[in-house]
Design a protein around this motif. Structure first.
Motif, mmCIF file in Angstrom:
data_model
loop_
_atom_site.group_PDB
_atom_site.id
_atom_site.type_symbol
_atom_site.label_atom_id
_atom_site.label_comp_id
_atom_site.label_asym_id
_atom_site.label_seq_id
_atom_site.Cartn_x
_atom_site.Cartn_y
_atom_site.Cartn_z
ATOM 1 N N ASN A 182 -110.414 31.138 22.357
ATOM 2 C CA ASN A 182 -109.439 31.276 23.448
ATOM 3 C C ASN A 182 -109.579 32.644 24.106
ATOM 4 O OD1 ASN A 182 -108.312 28.770 22.957
ATOM 5 N ND2 ASN A 182 -106.686 29.574 21.639
ATOM 6 N N GLU A 183 -109.685 33.662 23.284
ATOM 7 C CA GLU A 183 -109.715 35.029 23.800
ATOM 8 C C GLU A 183 -111.028 35.300 24.550
ATOM 9 O OE1 GLU A 183 -106.672 36.131 23.249
ATOM 10 O OE2 GLU A 183 -107.122 37.786 24.610
ATOM 11 N N ALA A 184 -112.118 34.748 24.035
ATOM 12 C CA ALA A 184 -113.400 34.902 24.736
ATOM 13 C C ALA A 184 -113.330 34.216 26.102
ATOM 14 C CB ALA A 184 -114.542 34.318 23.899
ATOM 15 N N LEU A 185 -112.667 33.049 26.149
ATOM 16 C CA LEU A 185 -112.515 32.350 27.434
ATOM 17 C C LEU A 185 -111.665 33.170 28.396
ATOM 18 C CD1 LEU A 185 -112.068 28.704 26.114
ATOM 19 C CD2 LEU A 185 -113.843 29.450 27.707
ATOM 20 N N ARG A 186 -110.647 33.870 27.866
ATOM 21 C CA ARG A 186 -109.805 34.716 28.723
ATOM 22 C C ARG A 186 -110.606 35.883 29.281
ATOM 23 N NH1 ARG A 186 -105.573 33.876 24.187
ATOM 24 N NH2 ARG A 186 -104.541 32.011 24.954
ATOM 25 N N ASP A 187 -111.463 36.452 28.444
ATOM 26 C CA ASP A 187 -112.338 37.527 28.913
ATOM 27 C C ASP A 187 -113.264 36.984 30.008
ATOM 28 O OD1 ASP A 187 -114.847 38.977 29.177
ATOM 29 O OD2 ASP A 187 -114.250 40.182 27.448
ATOM 30 N N TRP A 188 -113.835 35.823 29.736
ATOM 31 C CA TRP A 188 -114.816 35.244 30.660
ATOM 32 C C TRP A 188 -114.191 34.970 32.023
ATOM 33 C CZ3 TRP A 188 -117.459 29.829 30.407
ATOM 34 C CH2 TRP A 188 -118.702 29.890 31.050
ATOM 35 N N VAL A 189 -112.977 34.422 32.015
ATOM 36 C CA VAL A 189 -112.302 34.080 33.255
ATOM 37 C C VAL A 189 -111.978 35.368 34.039
ATOM 38 C CG1 VAL A 189 -109.785 34.019 32.879
ATOM 39 C CG2 VAL A 189 -110.901 32.096 33.924
ATOM 40 N N THR A 190 -111.823 36.468 33.322
ATOM 41 C CA THR A 190 -111.502 37.742 33.960
ATOM 42 C C THR A 190 -112.760 38.436 34.495
ATOM 43 O OG1 THR A 190 -109.667 37.971 32.407
ATOM 44 C CG2 THR A 190 -110.327 39.961 33.587
ATOM 45 N N ASN A 191 -113.863 38.291 33.759
ATOM 46 C CA ASN A 191 -115.089 39.035 34.109
ATOM 47 C C ASN A 191 -116.235 38.105 34.475
ATOM 48 O OD1 ASN A 191 -114.053 41.764 33.304
ATOM 49 N ND2 ASN A 191 -113.831 40.698 31.351
ATOM 50 N N VAL A 192 -115.865 36.963 35.064
ATOM 51 C CA VAL A 192 -116.827 35.880 35.252
ATOM 52 C C VAL A 192 -118.047 36.279 36.085
ATOM 53 C CG1 VAL A 192 -115.483 34.975 37.187
ATOM 54 C CG2 VAL A 192 -117.002 33.440 35.943
ATOM 55 N N ARG A 193 -117.881 37.228 36.973
ATOM 56 C CA ARG A 193 -118.988 37.534 37.892
ATOM 57 C C ARG A 193 -120.164 38.207 37.208
ATOM 58 N NH1 ARG A 193 -114.591 38.203 41.803
ATOM 59 N NH2 ARG A 193 -114.841 36.557 43.342
ATOM 60 N N ASP A 194 -119.898 39.038 36.186
ATOM 61 C CA ASP A 194 -121.022 39.756 35.573
ATOM 62 C C ASP A 194 -121.273 39.369 34.120
ATOM 63 O OD1 ASP A 194 -118.839 40.898 34.343
ATOM 64 O OD2 ASP A 194 -119.605 42.951 34.450
ATOM 65 N N THR A 195 -120.486 38.418 33.597
ATOM 66 C CA THR A 195 -120.522 38.166 32.151
ATOM 67 C C THR A 195 -121.129 36.815 31.804
ATOM 68 O OG1 THR A 195 -118.622 39.606 31.778
ATOM 69 C CG2 THR A 195 -119.046 37.932 30.102
ATOM 70 N N PHE A 196 -121.944 36.816 30.772
ATOM 71 C CA PHE A 196 -122.483 35.571 30.219
ATOM 72 C C PHE A 196 -121.826 35.334 28.869
ATOM 73 C CE2 PHE A 196 -125.222 32.583 28.176
ATOM 74 C CZ PHE A 196 -125.847 31.857 29.173
ATOM 75 N N TYR A 197 -121.269 34.139 28.709
ATOM 76 C CA TYR A 197 -120.614 33.790 27.448
ATOM 77 C C TYR A 197 -121.612 33.004 26.600
ATOM 78 C CZ TYR A 197 -117.015 31.733 24.333
ATOM 79 O OH TYR A 197 -116.273 31.338 23.250
ATOM 80 N N ILE A 198 -122.069 33.600 25.504
ATOM 81 C CA ILE A 198 -122.973 32.899 24.580
ATOM 82 C C ILE A 198 -122.110 32.131 23.576
ATOM 83 C CG2 ILE A 198 -124.782 33.126 22.834
ATOM 84 C CD1 ILE A 198 -125.935 35.443 24.266
#
Lengths: 406, 277
Positions: A182-198
Motif C-alpha cells: 500500500n505504502e509503495a503504491l502511495r509513493d508511486w502515485v506521488t512520484n509517478v513521473r520519475d519513479t519505477f516500481y519494481i
C-alpha cells in the motif's frame, strides 16, 4: 470439473491482462498512463534481441545462472519415496530467485528513463535484490517494509542499507507485506513521473503479473532442460511455496502444457487453517480486488482484507498472483498448505540432512514434500524449488527454538 | 431520477453564479451515530454536495488522515450496509443534496455489484467514485451503474494527458473530479495556476462541471480554487477536524458542531461571487 480445458495454459493473459476472470488493471487513474506505458515498453523490449542479450549476460555473470539442479539424496532416503531434486535458486546472487525479476525490471526502468526505484518487501529478499540492482545501475532506491517484518528480518534490513537503499518502516495496518505494498503504491502515485516500481511478486495491475512471470520463468526453463539431461525425461511433479507466487509461477509456467507433470503450490497455513491465523488465500479466501488485480484474497463478508499470518515474512500476504487463482480454478495446479510448525521442522531437517539451510519460505514447500514424497514410487521425479537461502532467518529461527544469539 | 439530483445542484449553483462546496467525511467515523449527526448537518453548514467515504482496510490512494478515519470506523462496526443506512436516514430529511459514495472496489464487489447498485439507489445515493476502477475496467461497475441510473464520477489527474482524457470522460456522469496533484489525499497542495490550466484543458473535452480536490485544506484555498472550478472538494481537513475533536474527548454533539462550524468556514470561500475568468 467437466469444463473443457483450454488449448494452452500458457497463452495468458489476454490483452486486458486477464487470466480467466482474474488479473486486470484495477489501478488509480494517476498510475494508468504509466502502467500502459510500461506495457508498451515491455512489448518493445521483448522483441528486442539487445534487451535479451543484456539480461542474459547479467543473469549469467552477475546472478550466477543457471542455478544447479541438485539430487537431494539423503532427503530422498529419509522420505523413502519419490526421487527429490532441488532447483537451487537459493544459490543466486542475493540468495533467492528475486534477482531474476529485478534484473529484468531494472533494465525496463532504464529503457523508460526512470531515475528512481521503489519496491515493497516482506522477508526482505525482494528488497535486497532490488537494492542490489539499484546499486549496480547507480539509481536511488527506496524500500517499503512493514515494521513487524523489519523486526524479524534484521539481517536483510542491514543488507539493504549497506547497498545504499533507504528502508522506510511501514506501521499502518498489520505492518507487514500488504501494508508495505500500500505504502509503495502511495509513493508511486506521488512520484509517478520519475519513479519505477519494481513489484516483487507475480501480482499487481497488468502487465506486472505477466512480466514478473516471464522474468521468473528462467527457473522452469532451466529445470526442464536440466531434468531432461539428468534423467532423460520430464519431472513427474513440481513443488513450490506460494506467497504472491513468483517463484512458483516461474517454475511451473514452462511445464503447464505438459499434462503428465503434476504441480503443487504450497501456501502458508500459519497456525492452522482452522485457526484463521494463516496466509492461505486459495484455501481460505474468496475472489476479490486488491493491489491492482482480481484474485483470491483473505477477506471478510464486507470485503475488508483480513491480515495474513505466517512464520515466514515472505509468505505473509493475504492474496496470491492472479495466474495462480486461474490455474486453481482451471484445476491445472493443486494448491495445498503447510503450517508454521511443519515448515520449522522441514527447515531443520533439510539443514541436518542436506547441509542446505533453506529460507522459511521454501521450507513450506519442503514440508509438503515431506507429506507427498513417502507415498510416491521411487522412480517418481519430484522437483522442488529451493527459492531462497535461510541465512536471513537464523535469528528468527533461533528465537523460535529458544536459543539466544547475541 | 438520482443522477439528476447532481445535475440540478450544479444548475442551481450556476444560477447563483458560484462554485459548489463538496464536503467529504468517512461513513461511520468516529462512530456510527456521531457520523450521522455530522452528515445530517452538512447541508446547513454549507455543503452543496456530500462525498461519503466507504471505509476500506487498504486505501491505497489515501493519506494518513483518511486511512485512520476508515480504520476508526471499521473498528466501530462500519460496513457497506451501515454506510447505505446512513444515506437512507439522511434522505428522509434531505431530498436535494447529492450524496456520492467514494471508495475502493473490493467492498462493492464482495457485496455483489447488481445488489449494491440496487441498494444504493434505494437508499438515495446519487453517484459513485471508485478509485481503483479506471476506464479500462468500465464493464465491472461503471456501465451497470450508469444503466441503472446511478451516477459514476471519474477522476482525472495531472497524468491524464489529452490523448487519454476522452476515454476518461466517456461514461462519466454528473461531474468530473480533477485530482489536483499526483499523490494521495491530504498531501501538499497544488499550484493554483497549474490547476486552473488543467481545468481549462478538461473543459475543452467535456461540458460536465469540474470539481477539484486533493490537498485543499483552508477557506483561502477553497476561495482560490472556486474562482475557476465548478466545485471544490475538502476531505482530509474535515476528517482531521473530527479526529481532533474525538481525541479531545468531545461528545458526539460537540464533535458534530465543531465539524459544521469548520465546514461553514470553508463554505464561505465558495459563497463569494465568482470573478470572471
Amino acid at each position: 470439473m467437466t469444463a473443457t480445458p483450454p488449448n494452452s495454459f500458457r497463452s495468458g493473459p489476454d490483452a486486458q491482462g486477464h487470466f480467466g476472470i482474474f488479473g486486470g488493471r484495477f489501478a488509480a487513474e494517476t498510475l494508468m498512463p504509466l502502467i500502459l506505458e510500461l506495457e508498451q515498453a515491455y512489448i518493445k523490449a521483448k522483441a528486442d534481441p539487445a534487451f535479451h542479450a543484456e539480461l542474459d549476460d547479467l543473469l549469467t555473470h552477475y546472478a550466477g545462472r543457471p542455478s544447479p539442479l541438485y539430487f537431494a539424496e539423503r532427503l530422498t532416503e529419509h522420505f523413502g519415496g519419490a526421487k527429490i531434486y532441488f532447483k537451487r535458486d537459493e544459490l543466486n546472487h542475493t540468495g533467492s530467485h528475486k534477482i531474476n525479476n529485478c534484473l529484468g525490471q531494472i533494465l525496463l526502468a532504464r529503457r523508460m528513463k526512470k531515475g528512481r526505484i521503489i519496491a515493497e518487501t516482506g522477508a526482505g529478499q525482494h528488497g535486497v535484490a532490488t537494492a542490489t540492482v539499484a546499486a549496480r545501475f547507480g539509481l536511488p532506491c527506496v524500500i517499503y517494509m512493514g515494521a513487524a517484518d523489519i523486526e524479524r528480518q534484521q539481517p536483510n534490513v542491514f543488507r539493504m542499507k549497506l547497498l545504499g537503499a533507504e528502508v522506510i518502516p511501514v506501521t499502518s495496518g498489520t505492518a507487514t507485506l500488504k501494508d508495505a505494498m500500500n505504502e509503495a503504491l502511495r509513493d508511486w502515485v506521488t512520484n509517478v513521473r520519475d519513479t519505477f516500481y519494481i513489484i516483487g511478486t507475480a501480482a499487481g495491475p497488468h502487465p506486472y503479473p505477466m512480466l514478473v512471470r516471464d522474468f521468473q520463468s528462467v527457473i522452469g526453463r532451466e529445470a526442464r532442460e536440466q531434468m531432461l539431461q539428468r534423467e532423460g525425461r520430464l519431472p513427474d511433479s513440481l513443488v513450490a511455496c506460494i506467497g504472491g507466487g513468483s517463484n512458483a509461477i516461474g517454475l511451473f509456467h514452462p511445464f503447464l502444457d505438459d499434462p503428465d507433470v503434476a504441480m503443487y503450490g504450497v501456501e502458508a497455513a500459519g497456525k492452522g487453517l482452522e485457526t484463521g491465523l494463516h496466509a492461505a488465500s486459495i484455501a481460505g479466501g474468496q475472489p476479490g480486488v486488491l493491489h491492482g488485480n482480481r484474485t483470491y484474497l483473505l477477506q471478510n463478508d464486507d470485503g475488508q482484507i483480513i491480515d495474513a499470518h505466517s512464520i515466514s515474512a515472505g509468505l505473509d500476504y493475504p492474496g496470491i498472483g492472479p495466474e495462480h487463482a486461474w490455474l486453481h480454478e482451471a484445476g491445472r495446479v493443486k494448491y495445498v498448505s503447510a503450517r508454521d510448525d511443519e515448515a520449522l521442522a522441514a527447515f531443520q531437517l533439510c539443514t541436518r540432512l542436506e547441509g542446505i539451510i533453506p529460507a522459511l519460505e521454501p521450507a513450506h514447500a519442503l514440508a509438503y514434500v515431506a507429506k507427498l514424497a513417502p507415498g510416491l514410487p521411487r522412480d517418481h521425479l519430484l522437483c522442488m524449488n529451493m527459492c531462497g537461502r535461510g541465512d536471513k532467518d537464523i535469528f528468527a529461527v533461533a528465537r523460535m527454538l529458544g536459543e539466544q544469539l547475541s | 431520477m438520482s443522477a439528476s439530483r447532481i445535475d440540478a445542484r450544479f444548475a442551481s449553483l450556476r444560477a447563483e453564479g458560484r462554485a459548489g462546496m463538496v464536503a467529504f467525511i468517512t461513513a461511520g467515523d468516529p462512530v456510527h451515530e456521531t457520523s450521522f449527526e455530522i452528515l445530517r448537518g452538512l447541508p446547513a453548514a454549507g455543503a452543496d454536495i456530500i462525498e461519503l467515504g466507504m471505509p476500506f482496510s487498504d486505501p491505497m490512494a489515501d493519506g494518513p488522515s483518511i486511512q485512520a478515519a476508515g480504520l476508526q470506523a471499521l473498528q466501530n462496526g462500519a460496513s457497506q450496509q451501515r454506510t447505505l443506512e446512513l444515506v437512507r436516514r439522511f434522505r428522509m430529511q434531505d431530498k436535494d443534496t447529492p450524496v456520492i459514495l467514494m471508495g475502493y472496489y473490493n467492498p462493492i464487489y464482495r457485496y455483489g455489484v447488481a445488489q449494491f447498485i440496487a441498494d444504493a439507489l434505494a437508499a438515495g445515493v446519487d453517484g459513485l467514485i471508485v478509485v481503483d476502477l479506471p476506464p479500462e475496467e468500465d464493464s465491472e461497475l461503471c456501465l451497470p451503474a450508469l444503466k441503472s441510473g446511478l451516477g459514476f464520477i471519474r477522476l482525472a489527474t495531472p497524468t491524464t494527458d489529452d490523448r487519454r482524457l476522452p476515454a476518461v470522460l466517456n461514461n462519466t456522469s454528473g461531474f468530473v473530479y480533477y485530482v489536483s496533484i499526483t499523490g494521495i489525499t491530504g498531501a501538499a497542495s497544488a499550484d493554483a495556476t497549474a490547476v486552473a490550466q488543467a481545468v481549462t484543458r478538461i473543459r475543452r473535452h467535456s461540458a460536465l462541471p469540474v470539481a477539484v480536490g486533493f490537498g485543499i485544506k483552508t477557506a483561502a484555498q477553497v476561495a482560490e480554487v472556486a474562482r475557476f472550478a465548478d466545485a471544490v472538494v475538502v476531505g482530509s481537513a474535515i476528517v482531521d477536524c473530527i479526529a481532533a475533536a474525538r481525541k479531545a474527548g468531545k461528545t458526539s454533539a460537540e464533535i458534530a458542531a465543531g465539524v459544521h462550524e469548520f465546514v461553514a468556514g470553508l463554505a464561505a470561500g465558495v459563497r463569494r461571487k465568482r470573478e470572471t475568468a
